[in-house]
Design an enzyme around this catalytic site. Structure first.
Site, PDB file in Angstrom:
ATOM      1  N   GLU A 173       1.085  -0.949  -0.325  1.00 46.66           N
ATOM      2  CA  GLU A 173      -0.276   0.197  -0.186  1.00 46.66           C
ATOM      3  C   GLU A 173       0.615   1.031   0.174  1.00 46.66           C
ATOM      4  O   GLU A 173       1.909   1.139   1.048  1.00 46.66           O
ATOM      5  CB  GLU A 173      -0.957   0.006   1.212  1.00 46.66           C
ATOM      6  CG  GLU A 173      -1.697   1.016   1.318  1.00 46.66           C
ATOM      7  CD  GLU A 173      -2.710   1.345   2.652  1.00 46.66           C
ATOM      8  OE1 GLU A 173      -3.107   2.443   2.180  1.00 46.66           O
ATOM      9  OE2 GLU A 173      -3.053  -0.159   2.853  1.00 46.66           O
TER      10      GLU A 173
ATOM     11  N   ARG B 249     -13.191   7.969   7.494  1.00 42.10           N
ATOM     12  CA  ARG B 249     -13.892   9.876   7.487  1.00 42.10           C
ATOM     13  C   ARG B 249     -13.337  10.118   6.682  1.00 42.10           C
ATOM     14  O   ARG B 249     -14.947  11.337   5.821  1.00 42.10           O
ATOM     15  CB  ARG B 249     -13.195   9.776   8.752  1.00 42.10           C
ATOM     16  CG  ARG B 249     -14.442  10.959   9.228  1.00 42.10           C
ATOM     17  CD  ARG B 249     -13.236  11.334  10.582  1.00 42.10           C
ATOM     18  NE  ARG B 249     -11.518  10.761  11.363  1.00 42.10           N
ATOM     19  CZ  ARG B 249     -11.164  11.789  10.830  1.00 42.10           C
ATOM     20  NH1 ARG B 249     -11.195  13.440  11.334  1.00 42.10           N
ATOM     21  NH2 ARG B 249      -9.393  11.782  11.015  1.00 42.10           N
ATOM     22  N   PHE B 250     -12.829  10.714   5.891  1.00 42.08           N
ATOM     23  CA  PHE B 250     -12.617  11.718   5.354  1.00 42.08           C
ATOM     24  C   PHE B 250     -12.791  11.435   3.410  1.00 42.08           C
ATOM     25  O   PHE B 250     -13.566  12.902   2.907  1.00 42.08           O
ATOM     26  CB  PHE B 250     -10.961  12.092   4.848  1.00 42.08           C
ATOM     27  CG  PHE B 250     -10.157  11.893   6.143  1.00 42.08           C
ATOM     28  CD1 PHE B 250     -10.375  13.438   6.682  1.00 42.08           C
ATOM     29  CD2 PHE B 250      -9.418  11.396   6.617  1.00 42.08           C
ATOM     30  CE1 PHE B 250      -9.106  14.276   7.291  1.00 42.08           C
ATOM     31  CE2 PHE B 250      -8.542  11.629   7.530  1.00 42.08           C
ATOM     32  CZ  PHE B 250      -8.435  12.925   8.212  1.00 42.08           C
TER      33      PHE B 250
ATOM     34  N   ASP C  37      -1.787  12.603  -4.298  1.00 46.10           N
ATOM     35  CA  ASP C  37      -2.053  13.721  -4.823  1.00 46.10           C
ATOM     36  C   ASP C  37      -2.792  13.942  -5.790  1.00 46.10           C
ATOM     37  O   ASP C  37      -1.499  13.597  -6.033  1.00 46.10           O
ATOM     38  CB  ASP C  37      -0.047  14.514  -3.664  1.00 46.10           C
ATOM     39  CG  ASP C  37      -0.771  16.081  -3.544  1.00 46.10           C
ATOM     40  OD1 ASP C  37      -1.498  16.928  -4.683  1.00 46.10           O
ATOM     41  OD2 ASP C  37      -0.539  16.268  -3.406  1.00 46.10           O
TER      42      ASP C  37
END
Length: 276
Positions: free
Chosen positions: A105, A254-255, A180
């Site tokens: 990951e 959560r994000f 990103d």
């Protein structure tokens, strides 16, 4: 940085110390002498455009404690100077975990989703790569709390890890969740999912293994789909050649949930390594 901060990020962090501790520890002495190194590869490998950027944040006392206690057992620096034996890495002293599938990951943020996936599938090893020190400490603490001995935390550049330290066909899969997006056009060259990266990942994933990407940035999702669809070593798991529904094994973070409530669209891409 995207919601999950899943791309590796560098951090210069300071942990809370008792009053007066600065008098007993020299200013430039490493905070974690046996923990993650600030620049593990040093000058051993070429300098190049990287897909991650520096990010500073504070290490909590709990994260610092986890790094001091657990890094020697479950952490490793990506120095590019040795080939990893994954059976030995995920085993216990004298008892290698021979035959355990291992997934890499790349970028795990604070590690909540990684910890959930490891707890749900203890028979699979997760080699979690990032350079964000607070996240490394938090993931180690979560792994200990959950009793998950199938997590190893790698500190440094994932490209060096793949190219120099992992054997061909050694991985069951690679996960890149919410990297990103580098939204400005002049920064697109910094995006991780490029043909060169995909070819490198293909060389380390065993036939039948999955390259799984997820992003909430629509233009990046389109680029990912284009690059992966053109890769000769991969085939899309979706018959229509498009995006995949979020698989059950990837937790809703959560994000990500916050983004969905704001109307963000999350795309998953699951491509399987072809058998040759």
């Amino acid at each position: 940085m995207s919601e999950n901060n899943a791309t590796p990020t560098t951090a210069t962090a300071t942990a809370p110390e008792p009053r007066g501790a600065s008098l007993t520890r020299p200013r430039r002495e490493p905070m974690f002498p046996e923990g993650p190194a600030p620049d593990p590869a040093g000058d051993h490998h070429e300098r190049r455009i990287r897909s991650f950027q520096p990010r500073r944040s504070r290490v909590t006392q709990g994260q610092a404690d986890a790094l001091r206690r657990l890094w020697p057992q479950w952490g490793l620096d990506i120095d590019g100077m040795r080939r990893l034996d994954l059976g030995e890495l995920f085993g216990e002293p004298g008892r290698p975990a021979t035959g355990m599938p291992v997934v890499l990951e790349i970028g795990f943020g604070m590690g909540e989703a990684t910890a959930q996936m490891a707890a749900a599938d203890p028979a699979t090893g997760i080699l979690a790569c990032d350079v964000h020190t607070p996240g490394q400490g938090h993931l180690l603490a979560l792994a200990e709390r959950n009793g998950s001995a199938n997590i190893r935390v790698a500190n440094g550049d994932a490209i060096i890890l793949l190219r120099e330290m992992l054997a061909p066909d050694s991985l069951a899969g690679v996960r890149v969740f919410f990297p990103d997006p580098w939204p400005k056009k002049r920064h697109h060259k910094r995006r991780l999912i490029q043909p060169e990266f995909v070819a490198l990942a293909a060389s380390r994933i065993a036939p039948g293994g999955l390259l799984h990407c997820a992003t909430d940035w629509e233009p990046y999702a389109e680029q990912m789909l284009e690059v992966l669809s053109a890769a000769p070593d991969f085939e899309n798991t979706q018959p229509d050649g498009g995006y995949a529904p979020r698989p059950d094994f990837r937790p809703l973070t959560r994000f990500e949930g916050q983004g969905l409530r704001k109307g963000h669209v999350v795309h998953d891409l699951l491509f399987r390594r072809r058998a040759h």
